[in-house]
Design a protein around this motif. Structure first.
Motif, PDB file in Angstrom:
ATOM      1  N   SER A  22       0.756  -1.125  -0.061  1.00  5.51           N
ATOM      2  CA  SER A  22       0.128  -0.160   0.035  1.00  5.51           C
ATOM      3  C   SER A  22       0.702   1.358  -0.072  1.00  5.51           C
ATOM      4  CB  SER A  22      -1.110  -0.072   1.351  1.00  5.51           C
ATOM      5  OG  SER A  22       0.166   0.166   2.360  1.00  5.51           O
ATOM      6  N   GLY A  23       2.354   1.187   0.317  1.00  6.82           N
ATOM      7  CA  GLY A  23       3.100   2.263   0.501  1.00  6.82           C
ATOM      8  C   GLY A  23       2.786   3.068   1.714  1.00  6.82           C
ATOM      9  N   LYS A  24       2.204   2.848   2.867  1.00  4.28           N
ATOM     10  CA  LYS A  24       1.954   3.565   3.961  1.00  4.28           C
ATOM     11  C   LYS A  24       2.881   2.892   5.002  1.00  4.28           C
ATOM     12  CE  LYS A  24      -2.795   4.608   2.652  1.00  4.28           C
ATOM     13  NZ  LYS A  24      -2.562   5.561   2.051  1.00  4.28           N
ATOM     14  N   TYR A  25       2.943   3.751   5.892  1.00  2.16           N
ATOM     15  CA  TYR A  25       3.611   3.385   7.220  1.00  2.16           C
ATOM     16  C   TYR A  25       2.661   3.448   8.480  1.00  2.16           C
ATOM     17  CZ  TYR A  25       4.521   8.378   8.493  1.00  2.16           C
ATOM     18  OH  TYR A  25       4.388   9.545   8.654  1.00  2.16           O
ATOM     19  N   MET A  43       9.096  -4.338   9.325  1.00  5.33           N
ATOM     20  CA  MET A  43       9.429  -3.487  10.663  1.00  5.33           C
ATOM     21  C   MET A  43      10.553  -2.793  10.359  1.00  5.33           C
ATOM     22  SD  MET A  43      10.297  -4.835  14.359  1.00  5.33           S
ATOM     23  CE  MET A  43       8.593  -5.632  14.831  1.00  5.33           C
ATOM     24  N   SER A  44      10.652  -1.564  10.784  1.00 11.66           N
ATOM     25  CA  SER A  44      11.608  -0.383  10.524  1.00 11.66           C
ATOM     26  C   SER A  44      11.670   0.665  11.720  1.00 11.66           C
ATOM     27  CB  SER A  44      11.503   0.290   9.337  1.00 11.66           C
ATOM     28  OG  SER A  44      12.132   1.288   9.181  1.00 11.66           O
ATOM     29  N   ASN A  54       8.909   8.734   1.394  1.00 13.50           N
ATOM     30  CA  ASN A  54       8.823   7.408   0.741  1.00 13.50           C
ATOM     31  C   ASN A  54       7.595   6.616   1.022  1.00 13.50           C
ATOM     32  OD1 ASN A  54      11.667   7.120  -0.634  1.00 13.50           O
ATOM     33  ND2 ASN A  54      12.278   7.686   1.587  1.00 13.50           N
ATOM     34  N   TYR A  55       6.970   6.939   2.062  1.00 16.40           N
ATOM     35  CA  TYR A  55       5.687   6.420   2.258  1.00 16.40           C
ATOM     36  C   TYR A  55       4.879   7.486   2.706  1.00 16.40           C
ATOM     37  CZ  TYR A  55       8.198   1.720   2.088  1.00 16.40           C
ATOM     38  OH  TYR A  55       8.545   0.785   1.788  1.00 16.40           O
ATOM     39  N   GLY A  62      -1.821   9.017  10.747  1.00 13.40           N
ATOM     40  CA  GLY A  62      -1.191  10.292  10.397  1.00 13.40           C
ATOM     41  C   GLY A  62      -2.434  11.566  10.262  1.00 13.40           C
ATOM     42  N   PRO A  63      -2.116  12.418   9.719  1.00 10.04           N
ATOM     43  CA  PRO A  63      -0.828  12.708   9.182  1.00 10.04           C
ATOM     44  C   PRO A  63       0.310  13.336  10.306  1.00 10.04           C
ATOM     45  CG  PRO A  63      -2.182  14.518   8.846  1.00 10.04           C
ATOM     46  CD  PRO A  63      -2.899  13.468   9.215  1.00 10.04           C
TER      47      PRO A  63
END
Length: 64
Positions: A22-25, A43-44, A54-55, A62-63
């Motif tokens: 999805s490109g989400k964090y 996991m990051s 980047n995400y 969010g935001p």
């Protein structure tokens, strides 16, 4: 006598979940992640500024 050295302040790293599909964090406590059990979750502990560039934050996290 010499003064005692001041202990270094340790800032805990924040854990994020990245969804590569999805490109989400997500923050670690986000209710929308399902324990990161799918292959699309990573996991990051990376820097939040890198994440933002980047995400996209999920709607719950969010935001920020």
């Amino acid at each position: 006598p010499e003064p005692e050295p001041v202990p270094e302040r340790v800032i805990p790293q924040r854990v994020y979940w990245l969804n590569t599909d999805s490109g989400k964090y997500h923050f670690e406590s986000c209710r929308t992640i399902k324990n990161g059990t799918t292959e699309s979750y990573w996991m990051s502990t990376t820097d939040i500024d890198w994440l933002k560039s980047n995400y996209t934050a999920c709607k719950v996290c969010g935001p920020f």
